[in-house]
Design a protein around this motif. Structure first.
Motif, short mmCIF file in Angstrom:
data_model
loop_
_atom_site.label_atom_id
_atom_site.label_comp_id
_atom_site.label_asym_id
_atom_site.label_seq_id
_atom_site.Cartn_x
_atom_site.Cartn_y
_atom_site.Cartn_z
N HIS A 208 -66.92 -47.55 -22.91
CA HIS A 208 -68.07 -48.79 -22.85
C HIS A 208 -68.66 -49.69 -24.50
O HIS A 208 -68.20 -51.08 -24.50
CB HIS A 208 -69.51 -48.17 -22.61
CG HIS A 208 -70.87 -49.59 -22.35
ND1 HIS A 208 -70.54 -50.02 -21.11
CD2 HIS A 208 -71.19 -49.47 -22.70
CE1 HIS A 208 -71.17 -50.94 -21.08
NE2 HIS A 208 -72.27 -50.59 -22.08
N PHE B 62 -67.13 -53.45 -24.20
CA PHE B 62 -68.36 -54.65 -24.68
C PHE B 62 -67.68 -55.33 -25.88
O PHE B 62 -68.66 -56.34 -25.59
CB PHE B 62 -69.54 -54.16 -25.59
CG PHE B 62 -71.07 -54.99 -26.07
CD1 PHE B 62 -71.95 -55.14 -25.13
CD2 PHE B 62 -70.58 -54.88 -27.63
CE1 PHE B 62 -72.53 -56.09 -25.25
CE2 PHE B 62 -72.00 -55.46 -27.93
CZ PHE B 62 -72.74 -56.10 -26.60
N LEU B 63 -67.39 -54.68 -26.49
CA LEU B 63 -66.35 -55.29 -28.13
C LEU B 63 -65.71 -57.18 -27.65
O LEU B 63 -65.54 -57.59 -28.03
CB LEU B 63 -66.98 -55.08 -29.58
CG LEU B 63 -67.33 -53.92 -29.70
CD1 LEU B 63 -66.90 -52.92 -30.87
CD2 LEU B 63 -68.19 -55.28 -30.40
N THR B 64 -65.04 -56.18 -26.70
CA THR B 64 -63.83 -57.14 -26.01
C THR B 64 -63.90 -57.67 -25.09
O THR B 64 -63.59 -58.57 -24.99
CB THR B 64 -62.88 -56.03 -25.86
OG1 THR B 64 -63.05 -55.17 -24.50
CG2 THR B 64 -62.26 -55.19 -26.83
N GLU B 65 -64.54 -57.60 -23.81
CA GLU B 65 -65.06 -58.01 -22.58
C GLU B 65 -66.44 -58.75 -22.56
O GLU B 65 -66.34 -59.72 -22.02
CB GLU B 65 -64.42 -57.29 -21.71
CG GLU B 65 -63.70 -57.06 -21.54
CD GLU B 65 -62.31 -57.43 -21.23
OE1 GLU B 65 -62.39 -58.63 -20.69
OE2 GLU B 65 -60.79 -56.87 -21.64
N LEU B 66 -67.88 -58.19 -22.49
CA LEU B 66 -68.77 -58.60 -22.74
C LEU B 66 -69.60 -59.29 -23.45
O LEU B 66 -70.04 -60.66 -23.08
CB LEU B 66 -69.26 -57.08 -22.25
CG LEU B 66 -69.21 -56.68 -21.47
CD1 LEU B 66 -69.97 -55.16 -20.88
CD2 LEU B 66 -68.44 -57.16 -20.18
N ASN B 67 -68.95 -59.03 -24.76
CA ASN B 67 -70.03 -60.15 -26.50
C ASN B 67 -68.55 -60.62 -26.38
O ASN B 67 -67.76 -60.53 -27.51
CB ASN B 67 -70.39 -59.44 -27.37
CG ASN B 67 -70.96 -59.56 -28.53
OD1 ASN B 67 -71.27 -61.05 -28.17
ND2 ASN B 67 -71.71 -59.33 -29.66
N PRO B 68 -69.21 -62.59 -26.61
CA PRO B 68 -67.72 -63.23 -26.86
C PRO B 68 -67.71 -63.30 -28.46
O PRO B 68 -66.92 -63.74 -28.71
CB PRO B 68 -68.73 -64.53 -26.33
CG PRO B 68 -69.71 -64.47 -26.12
CD PRO B 68 -70.04 -63.14 -25.70
N ASN B 69 -69.16 -62.58 -29.07
CA ASN B 69 -68.98 -62.81 -30.41
C ASN B 69 -67.93 -61.97 -30.88
O ASN B 69 -68.17 -61.94 -32.55
CB ASN B 69 -70.50 -62.31 -30.66
CG ASN B 69 -71.42 -64.02 -30.53
OD1 ASN B 69 -70.80 -65.05 -30.95
ND2 ASN B 69 -72.98 -64.11 -30.34
N THR B 70 -67.41 -61.46 -30.19
CA THR B 70 -66.60 -60.02 -31.14
C THR B 70 -65.19 -59.77 -30.50
O THR B 70 -64.63 -59.34 -30.93
CB THR B 70 -67.00 -58.33 -31.18
OG1 THR B 70 -67.96 -58.55 -29.37
CG2 THR B 70 -68.85 -58.47 -31.58
N ARG B 71 -65.23 -60.84 -29.94
CA ARG B 71 -63.78 -60.29 -29.10
C ARG B 71 -62.70 -61.67 -29.94
O ARG B 71 -61.31 -60.55 -30.43
CB ARG B 71 -63.21 -61.64 -27.78
CG ARG B 71 -64.89 -61.79 -26.20
CD ARG B 71 -64.61 -62.67 -25.41
NE ARG B 71 -65.47 -62.12 -24.25
CZ ARG B 71 -65.29 -62.70 -23.33
NH1 ARG B 71 -64.94 -64.14 -23.56
NH2 ARG B 71 -66.24 -62.20 -22.21
#
Length: 257
Positions: A198, A202-211
């Motif tokens: 998860h 979260f870091l790669t798909e859900l949060n655009p700031n960390t992609r």
């Protein structure tokens, strides 16, 4: 087009029927094939007393004091002896490792490898930070990370569990977690794998700031190019450009004319 996860089993049966085990093995995507082979080879070596499991498990004291750094890798290959658990673990690696590498990560070999490296480092950090859980073997957590990531990409896919009942992909990790608990296993390794999966999702798909920060670093691309493994990322190929600092001259055999 990425291969649908539901077709993995059908493709396996067709390949086995037409070309036998060798063709099936060679048809596996390279990273999952390497991981699965390492797990099976480790099990064989332990079962026939070729290697003592003591030298493979994660022992932080041995890592720091004796510099036995190979333990940071081998702890991910230990399943145990030949057993029902071994069979189920190999099936999970095949179905969901192949399902990811030939599915959402098709043509994205650097992203798939980096996800595995990220997951491995996260699980190692958890083991170091929480010694009370005695996480000296991380194969189960690692496979559950793969299972969780697969479930997030295929949430509506219907999956049969041992031919007894079907669940949607979204619930698959939790179904296997419950089965493990019913059989008397501890849930913590599975939960740490789910947490790690998860975290990556979260870091790669859900949060655009960390992609962007989660894009594979240069060394991953260079390693795959050096080993000629998988597919070069389109973004990396575009950054290289027609020249891109990479030697593209015509090769010549040593000793040739």
């Amino acid at each position: 087009q990425p291969e649908r996860a539901s077709s993995v089993g059908e493709r396996t049966r067709d390949t086995m029927a037409s070309g036998g085990p060798a063709e099936w093995y060679n048809s596996l995507p390279p990273i999952t094939r390497f991981f699965g082979t390492a797990c099976v080879a480790t099990t064989i070596a332990m079962e026939f007393n070729i290697v003592d499991p003591f030298y493979l498990v994660l022992d932080w004291g041995m890592v720091f004091k004796k510099f036995q750094v190979w333990r940071l890798v081998t702890c991910f290959f230990i399943i145990g002896g030949f057993s029902w658990n071994f069979l189920m673990r190999v099936i999970l690696i095949h179905n969901y490792g192949v399902g990811l590498e030939k599915g959402v990560f098709q043509f994205k070999t650097p992203e798939f490898l980096y996800m595995l490296l990220f997951g491995a480092l996260t699980l190692l950090s958890i083991s170091l930070a929480l010694p009370g859980f005695n996480l000296i073997v991380l194969n189960g957590s690692f496979v559950f990370m793969l299972l969780y990531v697969w479930s997030k990409h295929y949430p509506t896919q219907s999956v049969s569990i041992m031919g007894l009942f079907q669940v949607q992909g979204f619930y698959l990790p939790w179904a296997f977690l419950m089965i493990n608990m019913v059989l008397g296993g501890s849930p913590w390794q599975d939960l740490f794998g789910i947490l790690t999966g998860h975290f990556h999702y979260f870091l790669t798909e859900l949060n655009p700031n960390t992609r962007q920060a989660m894009e594979p670093p240069e060394f991953v691309h260079k390693f795959l190019a050096w080993t000629k493994t998988g597919h070069v990322s389109p973004a990396y190929a575009q950054r290289q450009g027609p020249a891109g600092g990479v030697f593209r001259g015509r090769g010549q055999r040593l000793g040739g004319n």
